[in-house]
Scaffold this motif. Structure first.
Motif, PDB file in Angstrom:
ATOM      1  N   ALA A 113       4.335   1.758  20.630  1.00  0.00           N
ATOM      2  CA  ALA A 113       5.425   1.749  21.459  1.00  0.00           C
ATOM      3  C   ALA A 113       5.732   0.251  21.946  1.00  0.00           C
ATOM      4  N   THR A 114       4.756  -0.418  22.083  1.00  0.00           N
ATOM      5  CA  THR A 114       4.785  -1.807  22.786  1.00  0.00           C
ATOM      6  C   THR A 114       5.500  -2.741  21.594  1.00  0.00           C
ATOM      7  N   MET A 115       5.022  -2.580  20.261  1.00  0.00           N
ATOM      8  CA  MET A 115       5.168  -3.331  19.229  1.00  0.00           C
ATOM      9  C   MET A 115       6.809  -3.295  19.091  1.00  0.00           C
ATOM     10  N   MET A 116       7.681  -2.044  19.306  1.00  0.00           N
ATOM     11  CA  MET A 116       8.882  -1.935  19.138  1.00  0.00           C
ATOM     12  C   MET A 116       9.611  -3.041  19.844  1.00  0.00           C
ATOM     13  N   ILE A 117       8.930  -3.438  20.941  1.00  0.00           N
ATOM     14  CA  ILE A 117       9.804  -4.766  21.598  1.00  0.00           C
ATOM     15  C   ILE A 117       9.019  -6.061  21.382  1.00  0.00           C
ATOM     16  N   ASN A 118       7.730  -5.973  20.911  1.00  0.00           N
ATOM     17  CA  ASN A 118       6.986  -6.979  20.413  1.00  0.00           C
ATOM     18  C   ASN A 118       6.736  -8.201  21.387  1.00  0.00           C
ATOM     19  N   PRO A 119       6.262  -8.064  22.637  1.00  0.00           N
ATOM     20  CA  PRO A 119       5.966  -8.931  23.523  1.00  0.00           C
ATOM     21  C   PRO A 119       4.971  -9.771  23.042  1.00  0.00           C
ATOM     22  N   ASN A 120       4.971 -11.172  23.660  1.00  0.00           N
ATOM     23  CA  ASN A 120       3.979 -11.834  23.077  1.00  0.00           C
ATOM     24  C   ASN A 120       3.325 -12.716  24.658  1.00  0.00           C
ATOM     25  N   ASN A 121       2.029 -12.143  24.628  1.00  0.00           N
ATOM     26  CA  ASN A 121       1.450 -12.310  26.023  1.00  0.00           C
ATOM     27  C   ASN A 121       1.135 -14.026  26.075  1.00  0.00           C
ATOM     28  N   HIS A 122       1.622 -14.843  25.376  1.00  0.00           N
ATOM     29  CA  HIS A 122       1.294 -16.387  25.690  1.00  0.00           C
ATOM     30  C   HIS A 122       2.032 -16.565  27.014  1.00  0.00           C
ATOM     31  N   SER A 123       3.282 -16.254  27.244  1.00  0.00           N
ATOM     32  CA  SER A 123       3.783 -16.575  28.335  1.00  0.00           C
ATOM     33  C   SER A 123       4.258 -15.074  29.174  1.00  0.00           C
TER      34      SER A 123
ATOM     35  N   ASP B  98       7.217 -14.936  30.512  1.00  0.00           N
ATOM     36  CA  ASP B  98       8.577 -14.519  30.244  1.00  0.00           C
ATOM     37  C   ASP B  98       8.571 -13.827  28.953  1.00  0.00           C
ATOM     38  N   GLY B  99       7.775 -14.181  28.193  1.00  0.00           N
ATOM     39  CA  GLY B  99       7.952 -13.345  26.929  1.00  0.00           C
ATOM     40  C   GLY B  99       6.836 -12.052  26.748  1.00  0.00           C
ATOM     41  N   SER B 100       6.523 -11.693  27.984  1.00  0.00           N
ATOM     42  CA  SER B 100       5.728 -10.686  28.033  1.00  0.00           C
ATOM     43  C   SER B 100       5.426  -9.750  29.411  1.00  0.00           C
ATOM     44  N   ARG B 101       6.709  -9.752  30.143  1.00  0.00           N
ATOM     45  CA  ARG B 101       6.458  -9.425  31.494  1.00  0.00           C
ATOM     46  C   ARG B 101       5.666  -8.360  31.828  1.00  0.00           C
ATOM     47  N   ALA B 102       5.780  -6.970  31.155  1.00  0.00           N
ATOM     48  CA  ALA B 102       5.022  -5.915  31.560  1.00  0.00           C
ATOM     49  C   ALA B 102       3.549  -6.090  31.033  1.00  0.00           C
ATOM     50  N   THR B 103       3.602  -6.643  29.933  1.00  0.00           N
ATOM     51  CA  THR B 103       1.904  -6.719  29.155  1.00  0.00           C
ATOM     52  C   THR B 103       1.322  -7.536  29.746  1.00  0.00           C
ATOM     53  N   THR B 104       1.724  -8.722  30.189  1.00  0.00           N
ATOM     54  CA  THR B 104       0.927  -9.666  31.001  1.00  0.00           C
ATOM     55  C   THR B 104       0.158  -8.934  32.320  1.00  0.00           C
ATOM     56  N   GLU B 105       1.107  -8.148  32.947  1.00  0.00           N
ATOM     57  CA  GLU B 105       0.416  -7.707  34.027  1.00  0.00           C
ATOM     58  C   GLU B 105      -0.662  -6.612  33.573  1.00  0.00           C
ATOM     59  N   MET B 106      -0.425  -5.844  32.444  1.00  0.00           N
ATOM     60  CA  MET B 106      -1.504  -4.914  31.819  1.00  0.00           C
ATOM     61  C   MET B 106      -2.587  -5.379  31.460  1.00  0.00           C
ATOM     62  N   GLU B 107      -2.511  -6.826  31.031  1.00  0.00           N
ATOM     63  CA  GLU B 107      -3.541  -7.622  30.506  1.00  0.00           C
ATOM     64  C   GLU B 107      -4.477  -8.014  31.746  1.00  0.00           C
ATOM     65  N   ARG B 108      -3.698  -8.418  32.822  1.00  0.00           N
ATOM     66  CA  ARG B 108      -4.549  -8.884  34.016  1.00  0.00           C
ATOM     67  C   ARG B 108      -5.419  -7.531  34.413  1.00  0.00           C
ATOM     68  N   GLU B 109      -4.673  -6.459  34.509  1.00  0.00           N
ATOM     69  CA  GLU B 109      -5.393  -5.107  35.041  1.00  0.00           C
ATOM     70  C   GLU B 109      -6.554  -5.049  34.113  1.00  0.00           C
ATOM     71  N   VAL B 110      -6.510  -4.817  32.686  1.00  0.00           N
ATOM     72  CA  VAL B 110      -7.674  -4.675  31.927  1.00  0.00           C
ATOM     73  C   VAL B 110      -8.836  -5.760  32.187  1.00  0.00           C
ATOM     74  N   LEU B 111      -8.290  -6.862  32.438  1.00  0.00           N
ATOM     75  CA  LEU B 111      -9.334  -8.077  32.457  1.00  0.00           C
ATOM     76  C   LEU B 111     -10.006  -7.657  33.764  1.00  0.00           C
ATOM     77  N   ALA B 112      -9.453  -7.272  34.717  1.00  0.00           N
ATOM     78  CA  ALA B 112     -10.016  -7.114  36.038  1.00  0.00           C
ATOM     79  C   ALA B 112     -11.083  -5.995  35.955  1.00  0.00           C
ATOM     80  N   GLN B 113     -10.774  -4.799  35.187  1.00  0.00           N
ATOM     81  CA  GLN B 113     -11.771  -3.897  34.843  1.00  0.00           C
ATOM     82  C   GLN B 113     -12.811  -4.541  33.923  1.00  0.00           C
ATOM     83  N   LEU B 114     -12.502  -5.270  33.066  1.00  0.00           N
ATOM     84  CA  LEU B 114     -13.566  -5.790  32.122  1.00  0.00           C
ATOM     85  C   LEU B 114     -14.807  -6.557  33.060  1.00  0.00           C
TER      86      LEU B 114
END
Ligand SMILES: *Cc1c(COP(=O)(O)O)cnc(C)c1O
Length: 468
Positions: free
Chosen positions: A83-93, A95-111
């Motif tokens: 699903a995500t690949m269809m818009i292919n966000p780049n978690n470098h920034s 701006d390039g990954s608005r939703a998935t940067t937030e998701m990454e922050r959430e999973v990092l908090a869990q780890l």
């Protein structure tokens, strides 16, 4: 409680595809450029050729594949990734990954929570355990310049290789017969004052041995060295204290006091390849990442992952896949822990059976879900030969009957350390090794063990239950 059922990728994809298409369509229709248009029949032929060629693989997904560290991602991870690949966000920034940067922050908090790290600190997902370890060793080099990396001789080869990349010395520390780093050997090296960071491996890739982290930390601190934990393979065993020996768990519980930790969700976290993680307990190391690049496009004042990682472009899809997976299998005993525990029990149960076997013996008692064992041979050369025959025989049959085992090369010294004495007519020999990381393997063990015993007998030229 809601009813649980097996879910397949094909069940999830139609809904996911239409939701993603709706998002794309909401920005208005546009025609795909003719340069990217294709001939449907030839694409279908390519896809057919692809799937035909993919038939040329061992069945990594199957419980009867009890060999290397391989298993498929969960359909939830695959659907989220696609699903995500269809818009292919780049978690470098951001701006390039608005939703998935937030998701990454959430999973990092869990780890972070899983390892007992403070809620505030640095870290991010990576493409791999290798890059994650490289980053932790690089930070250690910046803090303790000119000093060496100490890692056990059984640690992943990435540590000596990355030390080369970083142009710092690396020192292999001897292991005890249980495969854990020797504290005495470590202290002798620390006394030289040359060690900047000690790498403790919690779950070695070969044997699944857990270095004595709880004892390494105070020792390293006494000599001013940092402690990095490489738990790329083992990290998620933190979730199942009840299934581990108390001594093993004591070291997982000590991760909270380390200076950095690496875990690979693409090993035991149900993720497709391309998902490692590195975490640091503090924020102050952020200063080492400062760069000033004209290409980046940081429009927000919040921290972008690109400002605190070695890698640049990185798949937002990977963060989304892990985020979705952890929604369904949270980092708890009942969540992802329930997926990890059966493999641990499978290794323990198989070890018990091997201990009673007439033709097999254990190489080392499993601490996690990797089991190593060997045919009872007279000499090194015979051991090597029987192991190889066993490996070949187990897979040399029709597909539904195949069992896939792996071999592991060991040396005279390692066998002697474990109280195994043979005629030493060769310096090294293959023994057997299985990673039992698919939960379906737990119930297969008695049958698999029976077969392995029979194949071993046959390889030894003894009568076996397979005859007649
Ligand atoms: C797998 C592994 C690595 C390397 O990680 P990759 O994701 O394969 O790059 C490093 N250390 C340990 C302990 C591992 O098991």
């Amino acid at each position: 409680m809601s009813q649980k059922e097996t879910i397949h990728l094909r069940d999830l994809m139609p809904g996911v595809l239409s939701s993603m298409d709706a998002i794309k369509d909401s920005f208005g229709y546009f025609e795909t450029h003719e340069s990217q248009q294709v001939d449907r029949a030839s694409v279908e032929a390519v896809m057919q050729e692809l799937t035909d060629r993919l038939d040329n693989n061992f069945p990594y997904f199957h419980p009867q594949y009890a060999a290397q560290m391989l298993k498929p991602p969960h359909p939830v991870a695959m659907a989220a990734y696609m699903a995500t690949m269809m818009i292919n966000p780049n978690n470098h920034s951001i701006d390039g990954s608005r939703a998935t940067t937030e998701m990454e922050r959430e999973v990092l908090a869990q780890l972070r929570e899983m390892f007992g790290y403070p809620a505030e600190g640095l870290g991010h997902l990576t493409w791999s355990g290798t890059t994650a370890n490289l980053e932790a060793l690089w930070i250690s080099r910046e803090i303790n310049p000119g000093k060496a990396v100490a890692h056990s001789k059984d640690s992943h080869y990435t540590h000596s290789r990355m030390a080369e990349v970083l142009n710092i010395p690396s020192i292999g520390i001897a292991t005890e017969p249980d495969g854990r780093m020797s504290l005495e050997a470590l202290e002798r090296e620390l006394q030289t004052g040359k060690i900047g960071v000690v790498v403790a491996t919690l779950g070695t890739t070969g044997l699944g041995a857990v270095d004595p982290l709880a004892d390494i930390i105070p020792l390293a601190r006494r000599y001013g060295a940092r402690v990095h934990v490489d738990t790329a393979y083992g990290g998620f065993f933190t979730l199942i204290p009840d299934e581990l020996d108390a001594e093993t768990y004591r070291h997982f519980a000590a991760i909270k006091d380390s200076d950095s930790v690496v875990v690979d969700p693409h090993k035991h976290g149900l993720q497709p390849y391309g998902c490692g993680a590195v975490l640091f307990p503090t924020l102050d190391i952020g200063k080492f990442y400062k760069h000033d690049s004209p290409y980046t496009y940081f429009a927000s004042t919040e921290l972008h992952f690109g400002e605190i990682q070695l890698e640049c472009s990185r798949a937002g899809a990977s963060a989304a896949a892990l985020w979705a997976t952890l929604k369904v299998f949270p980092l708890t005993r009942e969540g992802l822990g329930a997926v990890i525990a059966p493999g641990r029990r499978a290794a323990r149960n198989w070890w018990n059976l091997i201990e009673e076997s007439e033709v097999l013996m254990a190489y080392q008692k499993p601490e996690l879900d990797i089991i190593t064992y060997l045919p009872k041979a007279k000499s090194m050369s015979q051991l090597d030969e029987i192991s190889h025959k066993l490996f070949v025989m187990a897979a040399d049959t029709s597909r539904p009957q195949q069992t896939h085992l792996a071999t592991y090369v060991t040396k005279q010294r390692n066998l002697e350390d474990r109280g195994i004495h043979l005629e030493w007519d060769s310096p090294q020999a293959r023994i057997m090794r299985s990673v039992l990381m698919k939960p379906e393997q737990e119930s297969l063990i008695p049958e698999m063990h029976w077969h392995v015993e029979q194949w071993t007998k046959r390889a030894m030229g003894l009568p076996s239950g397979l005859d007649g």
